[in-house]
Write an enzyme that holds these catalytic residues in place. Structure first.
Site, PDB file in Angstrom:
ATOM      1  N   TYR A 165     -53.877 -12.600  -3.170  1.00 33.52           N
ATOM      2  CA  TYR A 165     -53.304 -12.910  -4.484  1.00 33.52           C
ATOM      3  C   TYR A 165     -53.411 -11.709  -5.430  1.00 33.52           C
ATOM      4  O   TYR A 165     -52.427 -11.302  -6.061  1.00 33.52           O
ATOM      5  CB  TYR A 165     -54.010 -14.122  -5.090  1.00 33.52           C
ATOM      6  CG  TYR A 165     -53.384 -14.587  -6.384  1.00 33.52           C
ATOM      7  CD1 TYR A 165     -52.217 -15.340  -6.380  1.00 33.52           C
ATOM      8  CD2 TYR A 165     -53.951 -14.249  -7.617  1.00 33.52           C
ATOM      9  CE1 TYR A 165     -51.627 -15.757  -7.569  1.00 33.52           C
ATOM     10  CE2 TYR A 165     -53.367 -14.660  -8.803  1.00 33.52           C
ATOM     11  CZ  TYR A 165     -52.207 -15.415  -8.770  1.00 33.52           C
ATOM     12  OH  TYR A 165     -51.628 -15.807  -9.952  1.00 33.52           O
ATOM     13  N   LYS A 169     -50.218  -9.343  -6.930  1.00 33.33           N
ATOM     14  CA  LYS A 169     -49.903  -9.235  -8.353  1.00 33.33           C
ATOM     15  C   LYS A 169     -49.957  -7.774  -8.820  1.00 33.33           C
ATOM     16  O   LYS A 169     -49.195  -7.374  -9.714  1.00 33.33           O
ATOM     17  CB  LYS A 169     -50.854 -10.102  -9.180  1.00 33.33           C
ATOM     18  CG  LYS A 169     -50.657 -11.596  -8.949  1.00 33.33           C
ATOM     19  CD  LYS A 169     -49.224 -12.045  -9.235  1.00 33.33           C
ATOM     20  CE  LYS A 169     -49.043 -13.540  -9.111  1.00 33.33           C
ATOM     21  NZ  LYS A 169     -47.657 -13.982  -9.399  1.00 33.33           N
TER      22      LYS A 169
END
Length: 242
Positions: A165, A169
């Site tokens: 994750y 990002k």
């Protein structure tokens, strides 16, 4: 002032995406609800319509190029251009598995949605965004994608050592920077938004922030004036360090 303006939001059938749709619809935007599930997408559109928002369903799975192509065709046929793209769809897989043991399958699947799908949607819709006199792209990022925060052992984000994750990002942020440089001499403005730790199904509704609070920064970046920033990373308090 926003009457006639269009915004496509990916993953807009729930959570931050849905609330962003509501807030933009409330100020006059025609909201295109990107949803990979037709039933939940129609339910979202109906709910927004009951609240006075002009909303349309766009069947869109960011990991499926044929649905992306169909979405572009639908928007082109119905509106001829697009004013705002909000890349909101995202996943978080693998939990808190240590980076040294993180399954490659989960890493790849995370990137397929959070980065490659986002790039594919953006590239496909750029011709329609460039037809808008004030095109805006908002990429949903996260403070967890900040290298500055992650490398500071005293920062609250440092405890969330999530390889897939967080790195996806960070990749989104680099896309924001590189696209903004490419289109610096055009009306397009491209920015990353950090909505904060928000209570959504992505985190089992454990975040302390509300979707209303999270959507506010997204709406702000989607409605920037001509003298607004581009190529930046922002949360509700201001600029976020890369």
């Amino acid at each position: 002032m926003n009457i006639g303006k269009t915004v496509l939001i990916t993953g807009a059938n729930k959570g931050i995406g849905y609330e962003t749709a509501k807030q933009l619809g409330d100020i006059g935007f025609t909201v295109l609800i990107g949803s990979r599930n037709e039933q939940s997408g129609r339910e979202a559109v109906a709910k927004l319509a009951n609240e006075g928002v002009e909303a349309r369903l766009i069947l869109l799975d960011v990991t499926n190029q044929s649905t992306i192509d169909s979405a572009v065709h639908q928007i082109k046929q119905e509106f001829s251009s697009l004013d705002v793209l909000i890349n909101n769809a995202g996943v978080s897989l693998g939990g808190a598995t240590p980076p040294s043991q993180f399954p490659l399958t989960d890493l790849k699947e995370t990137y397929e949605t959070n980065f490659f799908g986002l790039v594919a949607v953006t590239q496909a819709l750029l011709p329609l965004l460039k037809k808008s006199p004030r095109g805006r792209i908002v990429n949903l990022s996260s403070g967890l994608g900040s290298l500055t925060y992650n490398s500071d052992p005293e920062h609250e984000h440092a405890q969330f050592n999530l390889l897939a994750y967080n790195s996806s990002k960070a990749a989104v942020n680099m896309l924001t920077v590189t696209l903004a440089k490419e289109f610096k001499d055009s009306p397009l403005k491209i920015n990353s938004a950090d909505p904060g730790f928000t209570a959504t199904d992505l985190n089992g509704f454990t975040g302390p922030g509300s979707v209303q609070q999270a959507a506010a920064i997204v709406v702000r970046l989607a409605t920037l004036h001509d003298d607004g920033p581009t190529g930046g990373f922002f949360d509700a308090s201001g600029e976020v360090p890369w």
